[in-house]
Design a protein around this motif. Structure first.
Motif, short mmCIF file in Angstrom:
data_model
loop_
_atom_site.label_atom_id
_atom_site.label_comp_id
_atom_site.label_asym_id
_atom_site.label_seq_id
_atom_site.Cartn_x
_atom_site.Cartn_y
_atom_site.Cartn_z
N THR A 219 0.84 -1.19 0.00
CA THR A 219 0.00 0.00 0.00
C THR A 219 0.88 1.24 0.00
O THR A 219 2.09 1.14 0.19
CB THR A 219 -0.91 0.03 1.25
OG1 THR A 219 -0.08 0.01 2.41
CG2 THR A 219 -1.83 -1.16 1.27
N GLY A 220 0.26 2.38 -0.19
CA GLY A 220 0.99 3.64 -0.16
C GLY A 220 1.06 4.28 -1.53
O GLY A 220 0.86 3.61 -2.54
N PRO A 221 1.33 5.60 -1.55
CA PRO A 221 1.33 6.35 -2.81
C PRO A 221 2.54 6.01 -3.67
O PRO A 221 3.52 5.44 -3.18
CB PRO A 221 1.39 7.80 -2.35
CG PRO A 221 2.08 7.73 -1.03
CD PRO A 221 1.68 6.44 -0.40
N GLY A 222 2.47 6.37 -4.95
CA GLY A 222 3.60 6.20 -5.85
C GLY A 222 4.74 7.09 -5.42
O GLY A 222 4.55 8.07 -4.70
N SER A 223 5.97 6.77 -5.85
CA SER A 223 7.12 7.55 -5.42
C SER A 223 7.09 8.94 -6.01
O SER A 223 6.60 9.15 -7.12
CB SER A 223 8.41 6.85 -5.85
OG SER A 223 8.59 7.03 -7.24
N VAL A 224 7.64 9.91 -5.26
CA VAL A 224 7.67 11.29 -5.72
C VAL A 224 8.53 11.40 -6.99
O VAL A 224 8.23 12.15 -7.90
CB VAL A 224 8.24 12.20 -4.62
CG1 VAL A 224 8.25 13.66 -5.07
CG2 VAL A 224 7.42 12.04 -3.34
#
Lengths: 229, 229
Positions: A219-224
């Motif tokens: 889970t978690g957002p895509g990398s910056v």
DNA sequence: TTAACATTCAACTAATAAATTGAATATTAT
DNA sequence: ATAATATTCAATTTATTAGTTGAATGTTAA
């Protein structure tokens, strides 16, 4: 309660579940919710259906026990009651393919025909992924990627693909996936990447299947790094 | 045909399948047809629904591609389009159990509670059956047994069980099965046999599951020896 | 407190579905 | 041919459903 009454009651309740599924918009809602929880307005937008109508469909699904709802501030967040529900939707699709010639035709001509190579199986992907032989691209919207994605997958939503495509190396094969076998995002992505001479195949399974099979999801957002221009 | 149109068409067709399933009588019809083909009048009788109504339900199922029909003399014989259809009906039942508290309650109190011992699994039955440790009793009507039954099973329809029970040896354990997990014939049989001090368990799977798993089934009527008084 | 917002509710229209009845069709037996 | 039989069809009544509109509810922000 007599044997006959029990049988009738049971089947009537089963019919209530089928009834909840008996509308294209509701099936589409369940496909979306299978990717993660969502509020009414977002669902309405993704579906292209009025908010009031979306709300009423969601309430019918809730009444049938297929989804549940919670409040978050002024929003109401709906979520699937169980991953079994998304398996049921896939099962309906499978039967429709097997039993309705019109569906079989659409699936073969519009979906399967795009696949020059057969889709990657879950097992094959595990092998390829383990020895870093492929790049796994999740083409769903960022929120769905954040809710759950396949281990090691990078998120490039379809709408961003044209812009961000150049970051993908041409040496390695690419495996794209989206919401499931009846979601067309991965097909569009595949077409676009092929035009630019990438080697790309499609994974038919998706996050709900993956999780239902007991496999781990991240889970978690895509990398910056990826999100920057 | 645009991506959006394809998606909407597909889901609308899936909804048509769900719609065909969205009635208790039609689900019951599919459970019956999963045991083997049948004519309208017989189905009407087994269901306890008027012939005209049964006919119309069958036509809706046919229109959705879930069953097909052929003529035999003045009768019209309906049959399941595919074993996948009965798997779908079971899937709906499973989701209903998981999602609807009312169903879960009925299943646990009325069905599962009758099982003092847990049901026999397919694997376990294979082992037990191979070393002739159990007697397998098929309690469905003779026609359904004749259409397909588990290898080695004897047919004692529920209505004949009281009369024929004495033929069953008390030394060996008995495994009964009927049309599937939501058919109550096997439960009634189990209750009756237990009252007479038989050791008896239930097989949850049934012929359609068995066949779908690629396991062999036998066809043909029960033995004359068993049929005689 | 008030305004803004997300969602649901209520009322309405048009469309579809279920069960019943009696007539129509197609097949077999006389 | 004619009668009997199994099934379907057509017409009817009643009930349910989808979508729309505008008002009502409950929550947050000003």
């Amino acid at each position: 309660m007599s044997t006959r009454e029990i049988r009738q009651t049971l089947f009537a309740q089963f019919a209530a579940v089928a009834d909840a599924l008996a509308h294209g918009s509701r099936l589409a809602l369940l496909e979306l919710l299978a990717q993660g929880e969502r509020d009414v307005e977002t669902l309405s937008g993704l579906l292209g259906v009025s908010v009031a109508s979306t709300s009423q469909h969601l309430q019918r699904l809730k009444h049938a026990g297929l989804v549940s709802a919670r409040r978050d501030g002024r929003r109401r967040i709906y979520r699937l009651a169980s991953d079994e529900v998304s398996a049921l939707v896939l099962n309906i699709g499978k039967v429709a393919e097997a039993c309705l010639a019109s569906v079989e035709k659409i699936v073969n001509q519009q979906l399967r025909a795009q696949d020059e190579w057969p889709p990657v199986s879950t097992d094959e992907l595990a092998t390829l992924s383990a020895r870093r032989a492929v790049i796994i691209v999740d083409v769903r919207p960022a929120e769905e990627y954040a809710a759950a994605h396949l281990p090691g997958a990078v998120n490039i939503p379809l709408e961003a693909l044209r812009r961000k495509m150049s970051r993908l190396p041409r040496e390695r094969e690419i495996v794209v996936y989206c919401r499931g076998p009846y979601c067309l995002l991965a097909l569009d992505a595949m077409r676009m990447l092929r035009r630019h001479h990438y080697r790309v195949r499609r994974l038919e399974e998706s996050v709900p299947d993956w999780r239902r099979a007991g496999l781990p999801v991240e889970t978690g957002p895509g990398s910056v790094r990826h999100a920057r221009a």
